[in-house]
Design a protein around this motif. Structure first.
Motif: not given
Length: 375
Positions: A63-64, A134-139, A154-155
């Motif tokens: 949701q966030k 969840v956080v979207v980041q460079w892998g 945080f995932p």
């Protein structure tokens, strides 16, 4: 491969197990917390395997969501047809939002909290305040940009960049995060269908293709891209010979003499800086470059995001580039495709004036053939 299980999510599941969710609701927990709790209690948890090969467990559709990665929010918004779940973005994304159509379509995007800058280092204090699911980041930028986020509980969904396959994987991952896998399949199918259609158009063109390049500027220095990145795919797809295909440079910097040597027939200008076609035409060092002499220099469009990079809008970029490279086609159909694209991607009815804004007609008006995009 490992599964991310964060203390915060373990605690949430523990609360569910002991029946304390009801107590929290009575003491003022948020509707988002209630929705997450209900989803988890109903067995709607999901797992996602990111581009690092890591498995991320979520209580349910997020949701966030916070994005340290620059082009990702507009892609997620296209998957969700909404900005409602996006709570944090990169500072560069915020600049693009404020300068283009995104803030018009999604007003909240013009004032989103920033969780990272150009170095992608996360602002943990801001993340703690935002409390994303969840956080979207460079892998592939090393543990320094991921470990602090995971240590805060945080995932993290880690991404890789550079190919059309990466873009389609992003769309699929974001559809999983949003709990809308069918929507992801729809958008990936559209991208693939447009690739095949573009290849068919290019196959009908003369064997000798226009020589072209992407150009940007940092301070007084010019920069370009190479065939090793997305432009290697993109320029070939639309029927251009990328003159920088084999260019090697750690910094991407290129001097005017090298541009003269390449002598491109068409120059596309990056949307990541303020350089305009007029700036290029006014540079005496480039006066004899064919693209400059013929006034075939074009600022790339800015729609939901900067069209030059992989995005949900990439098929529109391919069509625009093809029209610029091969003028004289039916641009009325192209404008109709832009309208249909914005409707499907962002649930937004774009006007003709707004299409002109996206296509940078104010900056490109004096460039050869750009009148083809007029209404």
């Amino acid at each position: 491969m490992s599964t991310q299980t964060t203390p915060r999510r373990r605690a949430a599941r523990s609360l569910l197990a002991t029946g304390l969710v009801t107590a929290l609701a009575l003491t003022g927990c948020s509707s988002r917390d209630e929705a997450q709790a209900e989803g988890a209690a109903a067995g709607e948890s999901l797992t996602i395997t990111d581009q690092r090969g890591e498995t991320i467990a979520l209580d349910g559709p997020a949701q966030k969501v916070a994005f340290a990665v620059m082009p990702a929010p507009s892609i997620f918004a296209a998957v969700d047809r909404s900005y409602d779940r996006i709570v944090g973005i990169n500072s560069s994304t915020l600049k693009a939002n404020q300068g283009g159509m995104f803030a018009t379509m999604f007003p909240a995007s013009a004032s989103s909290a920033t969780i990272a800058g150009n170095d992608f280092m996360p602002n943990i204090e801001t993340l703690l305040e935002l409390d994303p699911d969840v956080v979207v980041q460079w892998g592939d930028n090393g543990p320094g940009v991921i470990d602090p986020i995971e240590s805060a509980g945080f995932p993290v969904v880690g991404l890789e960049y550079g190919t059309q396959e990466d873009l389609e994987t992003w769309i699929t991952l974001f559809a999983q995060i949003a709990g809308k896998p069918e929507r992801g399949e729809h958008l990936v199918s559209w991208q693939q269908a447009q690739i095949e259609e573009m290849r068919g158009k290019v196959a009908e063109k003369p064997a000798e293709r226009p020589r072209a390049m992407m150009l940007s500027r940092t301070g007084d220095a010019y920069n370009t891209t190479t065939g090793a990145g997305y432009d290697g795919f993109q320029f070939d797809l639309v029927g251009a010979d990328l003159v920088t295909q084999d260019f090697v440079s750690d910094s991407g910097q290129v001097n005017p003499e090298q541009i003269l040597d390449w002598d491109p027939e068409v120059i596309f200008l990056s949307g990541f800086d303020e350089m305009t076609p007029e700036d290029v035409y006014a540079d005496p060092r480039l006066a004899s470059v064919k693209a400059v002499a013929d006034k075939r220099v074009y600022k790339t469009p800015l729609g939901g995001y900067r069209w030059q990079v992989p995005s949900a809008e990439s098929p529109l970029m391919w069509a625009w580039m093809h029209h610029v490279l091969y003028p004289g086609q039916d641009t009325a159909e192209f404008r109709a495709d832009v309208k249909a694209g914005f409707d499907d991607l962002f649930a937004y009815q774009i006007s003709d004036d707004e299409i002109d804004k996206v296509l940078r007609t104010d900056l490109n008006k004096d460039s050869a053939g750009y009148g083809q995009f007029a209404r």
